[in-house]
Each structure stands twice: as structure tokens, then as C-alpha cells.
Enzyme design. Structure first.
Site, short mmCIF file in Angstrom:
data_model
loop_
_atom_site.label_atom_id
_atom_site.label_comp_id
_atom_site.label_asym_id
_atom_site.label_seq_id
_atom_site.Cartn_x
_atom_site.Cartn_y
_atom_site.Cartn_z
CG HIS A 1 -1.82 1.18 1.27
ND1 HIS A 1 -3.15 1.10 0.92
CD2 HIS A 1 -1.61 2.47 1.59
CE1 HIS A 1 -3.70 2.28 1.02
NE2 HIS A 1 -2.80 3.14 1.43
CB CYS A 2 2.17 3.28 -2.57
SG CYS A 2 3.42 4.55 -2.79
N PRO A 3 1.32 5.07 0.36
CG PRO A 3 2.06 5.50 2.52
CD PRO A 3 2.34 4.67 1.33
N GLY B 1 -1.42 7.18 -2.71
CA GLY B 1 -2.75 7.14 -2.12
C GLY B 1 -3.58 5.96 -2.54
CG ASN B 2 -5.21 3.01 -5.15
OD1 ASN B 2 -5.83 2.30 -4.36
ND2 ASN B 2 -5.55 3.13 -6.42
#
Lengths: 158, 499
Positions: B193-195, B198-199
Site C-alpha cells: 500500500h503506497c501512501p 494514495g492507493n
């Protein structure tokens, strides 16, 4: 009663949902989409094994075709990358085209083979490609349990 | 038999719409349906949707806006302040190439951030009931409070892979899929999950993500190099201090680029390695296919050579989204909702409804236990490793993976790797369980919270202590309040369930 529906649904006026059988995914070849071809016991009395296996094998072949990595898919991928993936806004991917073919195939199978036997196949895409759902219908009034079921279903809230 | 004259698209001929209620008239014709809701409006995961379902992102989007601002500001300053000088002194190709790179970066960023990463829709109640039945048959006993962990083994290319059951989504996760606790979805080929975007990054958007970080590396290096060139050329002419005065933006750009280049180029290198060996970040961090695990351990998904692996990851067919977010909710179609109040969505046969009620009760029980016991930051591993089982744990399912310290990872911590927590026994507290009993729903459901009342369920296995949380939290957002809530709920429910 409202009757402006697909003729398969018309058929269902005289039938009630008895059971659902789920064919799970077969992951033995990796993450590609394949469904198990094991013949479920609930269908033994409803449909011939060969017909069923044919349907599932054809579906598996369609999915294999959609996910095949060959020249065409590479070309599509490179072209998409070159256009910063904007090309997907106007073009349909090969996978989507095959999915449409699958939809038509399932509909045809339902009309010709499964509906006359009181069965209905749900397109796996509507179940997240997890299962092939086969609904088993029984004629109302053919057994006591089914008439009980219609009253149960009538009273269940929504 | 009357035939419907209008040819409707396949999707609208919903066979599952067939109503089994004979007493009431059939469902109203499509045209007269009450205000149509789109499926994204009742999506069970923790995602945000924009543009009427066309855009799909995770809940926490703050860092994404930061990414966007950094890229826009740095590039904007470059084009405004450095490019005029450079295009005159050197070549006008510089702003052109820069422009192309910039557009590509933004395009891939938006694609990564806004598209569906490969979310697996949750099981319909029928499917869930069917699976439960199969599992119970396999276990040979009724589901008590301590059902054994639900796994299925499958042999892929000679390697035994364990498929785990996802309690939130009520499915057996396909290989390489994982449950993202931040988005509360199972994602196919879950990478991380890559902040920053944002997804989640999964099967459907991994190539966009890779192209994004690759092009961003080029852009960063490009801007860095040419801003330095600009400063040097100008300093020759006007002196260094004057240059800094004339073009202060350049300094800002150099600083931003200098700090970004290490992490972004490092990340690109890491993902290039992952792509060439056909692994996900998830698998690499856990060492699922590393030879350290055993002699016969190898990656069954790899095609053997680097070229094929790269082609497969980047140019392979793009599967469509499985969640159909812009489709309309068929009012009498079964919606795959998490077990809420045990009422099936449509009429079913006697045997099924009887089974469903019982199953729903059991499921609600399990669900609440799961929900309360699971920490917010946990993502589920697909492959069971050899973690110890917690003795005396009343909740279901296996262990979570061992704690992963973030420090020792080769990845620069620009994105959230698979966070998990330590296996700790949770202390019990009496007063909280009493507090929980307050929330009884109407009769017939024992003493459990409905999932809506339970603390937000990121779903999988019960695990975690505050200790585990604090050292794995990245700090991109503050789940501290939710952690204490989880902790309390877990304590209470563990106490409850041991009664």
C-alpha cells in the site's frame, strides 16, 4: 404478473431456487484463471457430465486466451505505455473483448442446455472471477419442501 | 413464453435477480426503479470514490497531494526559471524533453492512484455459506469457538502454496493476493500500500506504479542535472552569489531533487529487481521464495528468464476491474455485504435459510471476534510462515506473520510495506466486556456487536499489541486512537468468548 423479462426469467415463474453450486478456482497452474472441472454431486441428476465438462473446459479456454501472453498482448502493452496509457480511454483491451465473448457463450449455453434442465450459470465476472455459480431450480409444487420454501422466501424481509 | 423485445446488455439480464417470492408481484420493471444507486456507493471497503465512481483511492490521501504538489512545484519552477536560460544557452530540446517526462510522470501517477488495484469483491452470502459448509465438512465438527485455521494447500509448479481464508471478505484468497488493512480489501497480486500514490499497488496498477517511479527517477535526475548546469553556467558569467539571488528557485529545486533522487532511484532499482524475478514487495519482504527457507524453495511464478518476467509484468494483458464500481445496484440482486444481521438478501429455500441463519450467527460471532482483535495496520500474508500459534487464543485462524522491522529493509521507506505485529497474548479486562454487552442487537444474535458497531474491521487474524503497533507505524497517519479501541475490544471479546 409482470412478464416483460428475459424468457429465462419467465421460466422462473414456475420454478424456485433450490440450491446453488459453486465451482471454485483451480490454482494448480498459478494465478491464471481456471475453474475446477470436478463434477458436483448435486448436478448428477440434472445434467450429463460431458455437457457440463465441455462448458467448463470451453470457459477455461476462453480465459486462457484472454490472459495469454503473446505478440498481440505485448504489442498492446507497449503501445499503451508509449501513449502514457491514454489509449485505454478509447480502446477496449483484448481481455475485455474476450470477456464479452464469454458472456455471450454463457448466455447461449444457458438458453440451449442449462435452462431446459432447470439450471442457470452465472457469469464468473459477476462473482469477481472467484466461482462459477450454478443455480439449481426446482419446479414449484413438485415437492413439499419447495412449497414451504416459497412461503419462507415470501416472508423473509429485505 | 413471452419474449422480452428489447435486447438488453448481458449485465442487466441478472439471473440472480430472479425473485423467488411468489406472493408479491415480480420486481418492478427496470424503468420504474427507485433512484438508482451505483455499486461504488455501497462498496464495503474503505475507499474513496470520485467522479461518480470513475476514480478510486484509499482513504488517506494527504500524502498523495503532497506528492502531487512536490512534483508540480518543482517542475513548474524548473520550467519557469531554469528553462528559459537553458534553452537559450544550450538547446530548446531541454524543456521539450522535460515536458514529455513531466506529462508522463503525471499520467502514470494518476493512473496508479485512481485505478482499481485489483480488488477482489467480497463473497456473496451464498458463496460464504457454501464455503463454510465445505470447511465444516472438512473439519468434521460444528464450528465452535475454536475452529482450526482455514487454509487450503495447492501445488503450483511444484511448490506447495497455502491459501488462507480471509474472514473479512469471506473467500479463500488466491495465491499472491493479500488483504490490505488500510483499504480493507483483498487485492490480487498485492504488492504494497503506497501512501505516496494514495492507493494500493496490486495486479492492475503495478505497471503504472513502476512506470511512475521510473519516469519520476528520470525526471528528478533530469531536473537535478540541468539545474546544476544552469547554476554553473550562470555562475561563470555573473558569479555564484548573484546567481543565487537571480534564481532562488533553483536552490529549492536542487534541494528537493537531491533528497528525492536517493529514495526514488533506489525504489526504482528495487522494483526492477522485483519485476525481473517476478516477486511482489510482500513476498520479498517475507522472504517467501528465498533459498534461506529451504533448499527446494523457489518462486513458482517466475518464468525463468528476466526478459519474460519483465514482459509479463509490464506488457502482459491488463485484467478488467472486478468490482464494477459504476454499475447499478440491482435492488433485488444479492449484494456481497459482510454478514450484518443474519437476514439473507433474498428468499431462499427452507434448507438454505435454516443453514444461513445458523451460519450467519456463527459468522457474526467470528466476524466480531476478528474485527475487534485485528490491528489496523496489518496486512495479510498469503503464505503461512512458521510463526507460533498463540496458545489459548480463542479467535479463529492462524497466526499473523512475525514482526517486520522496517529499518533493516533494502527498500527505502517511501511506501508502506506489509506491516504486521507481534504475537502477544492480550490481557483481559472485565469492565470492558460489560461495556460491550451493552451493544446487544435484537434477540437471536447472542451477545455480539454487529459489524457496524464493532470497531472497523481490517479483517484477518487476531493479533497485535500496542507494542507491535508503535514500532511498525509509519507515521503517515495516526491510528493511535483506533489502536486503543482495538485493544480494548479485543480484551473484552476474548474474555467474552472464553466464557
Amino acid at each position: 404478473m409482470a412478464t416483460e423479462f428475459h424468457n429465462l426469467q419467465e421460466l422462473r415463474h414456475s420454478a424456485s431456487l433450490a440450491n446453488k453450486v459453486f465451482l471454485q478456482r483451480d490454482y494448480s497452474e498459478g494465478t491464471t484463471c481456471r475453474f475446477q472441472t470436478k463434477f458436483p454431486s448435486e448436478l448428477e441428476s440434472r445434467i450429463e457430465r460431458t455437457l457440463f465438462e465441455d462448458t467448463v473446459k470451453t470457459l477455461n479456454n476462453y480465459y486462457a486466451e484472454a490472459e495469454k501472453m503473446g505478440g498481440q498482448s505485448y504489442l498492446e502493452g507497449c503501445l499503451a505505455c508509449a501513449t502514457a496509457y491514454l489509449i485505454f480511454l478509447c480502446m477496449e483491451t483484448r481481455y475485455e473483448k474476450v470477456l464479452k465473448k464469454i458472456g455471450r457463450y454463457i448466455q447461449e449455453q444457458n438458453e440451449k442446455i442449462y435452462a431446459p434442465r432447470g439450471l442457470l450459470i452465472t457469469d464468473p465476472i459477476e462473482r469477481g472471477m472467484r466461482v462459477i455459480e450454478i443455480s439449481i431450480y426446482e419446479d414449484r409444487g413438485s415437492s413439499g419442501s419447495c412449497s414451504g420454501s416459497s412461503s419462507t422466501s415470501g416472508s423473509s424481509a429485505r | 413464453m413471452l419474449h422480452l423485445g428489447v435486447a438488453e446488455p448481458m449485465r442487466e439480464c441478472e439471473y440472480s435477480q430472479i425473485s423467488t417470492r411468489s406472493s408479491t408481484p415480480m420486481e418492478t420493471p427496470y424503468k420504474k426503479r427507485t433512484p438508482k444507486r451505483r455499486k461504488w456507493q455501497s462498496f464495503p471497503g474503505r475507499n474513496k470514490f470520485y467522479c461518480n465512481g470513475r476514480i478510486m483511492m484509499a482513504r488517506q490521501t494527504g500524502v498523495f497531494y503532497l506528492t502531487l504538489v512536490l512534483i508540480l512545484v518543482t517542475s513548474g519552477l524548473f520550467f519557469a526559471f531554469d528553462c528559459p536560460f537553458l534553452s537559450m544557452q544550450l538547446t530548446p530540446a531541454i524543456p521539450v524533453i522535460g515536458g514529455v517526462l513531466f506529462v508522463f510522470v503525471l499520467g502514470t501517477l494518476f493512473r496508479t492512484s485512481f485505478s482499481d488495484p485489483g480488488v477482489l469483491p467480497r463473497a456473496t452470502p451464498d458463496e460464504a455459506a457454501d464455503l463454510e459448509r465445505q470447511i465444516d465438512v472438512a473439519n468434521g465438527s460444528s464450528s465452535g469457538y475454536r475452529p482450526p485455521p482455514r487454509t487450503r494447500e495447492v501445488v503450483i509448479n511444484g511448490q506447495t502454496v497455502k491459501l488462507k481464508y480471509c474472514f473479512t471478505c469471506q473467500i479463500f484468497r488466491p495465491p499472491r493476493a493479500s488483504h490490505c488493512s488500510l483499504c480493507d480489501n483483498c487485492v490480487e497480486r498485492f504488492d504494497h500500500h503506497c501512501p505516496w500514490v494514495g492507493n494500493c499497488v496490486g495486479k492492475r496498477n503495478y505497471r503504472f506504479f513502476y512506470m511512475f517511479i521510473l519516469s519520476l527517477s528520470f525526471l528528478t535526475i533530469f531536473i537535478f542535472a540541468f539545474v546544476i548546469t544552469h547554476i554553473i553556467l550562470r555562475s561563470h558569467r555573473y558569479g555564484f552569489l548573484n546567481t543565487l539571488k537571480d534564481s532562488p528557485a533553483s536552490v529549492l529545486e536542487v534541494v528537493v531533487c537531491f533528497f528525492s533522487v536517493w529514495s526514488i532511484v533506489g525504489l526504482s532499482g528495487f522494483h526492477t529487481y522485483l519485476i525481473s524475478s517476478n516477486q511482489t514487495t510482500n513476498e520479498d519482504i517475507k522472504g517467501s521464495w528465498s533459498s534461506k527457507r529451504g533448499k527446494g524453495n523457489y518462486n513458482p511464478y517466475s518464468y525463468g528468464n528476466i526478459f519474460t518476467n519483465c514482459c509479463a509484468a509490464l506488457c502482459g494483458p491488463l485484467p478488467p476491474s472486478l468490482i464494477d464500481r459504476r454499475g447499478f445496484v440491482q435492488s433485488d440482486t444479492l449484494q456481497p455485504i459482510p454478514p450484518t444481521n443474519g437476514i439473507t438478501m433474498y428468499g431462499s429455500t427452507q434448507s438454505q435459510s435454516h443453514m444461513c441463519d445458523q451460519d450467519q450467527c456463527i459468522q457474526s460471532t467470528k466476524f466480531v471476534l476478528q474485527a475487534a482483535a485485528t490491528p489496523l495496520l496489518q496486512s495479510e500474508p498469503v503464505i503461512l510462515t512458521d510463526e507460533a500459534f498463540l496458545p489459548g487464543r480463542t479467535s479463529l485462524g492462524g497466526p499473523c506473520s512475525g514482526a517486520l522491522p522496517l529499518g533493516g529493509q533494502p527498500t527505502p521507506p517511501t511506501s508502506t510495506p506489509n506491516l504486521s505485529c507481534d504475537n502477544d497474548m492480550l490481557p483481559l479486562r472485565n469492565e470492558h466486556s460489560d461495556g460491550l454487552r451493552h451493544h446487544h442487537t435484537d434477540g437471536g444474535h447472542h451477545h455480539f456487536l454487529t459489524p457496524e458497531e464493532a470497531p472497523s474491521p481490517p479483517g484477518m487474524l487476531p493479533c497485535g499489541s500496542p507494542l507491535g503497533h508503535s514500532h511498525t507505524i509509519q507515521g503517515f497517519y495516526n491510528p493511535a486512537s483506533q489502536d486503543s479501541l482495538h485493544e480494548d475490544s479485543v480484551r473484552g471479546l476474548v474474555k467474552l468468548s472464553s466464557v
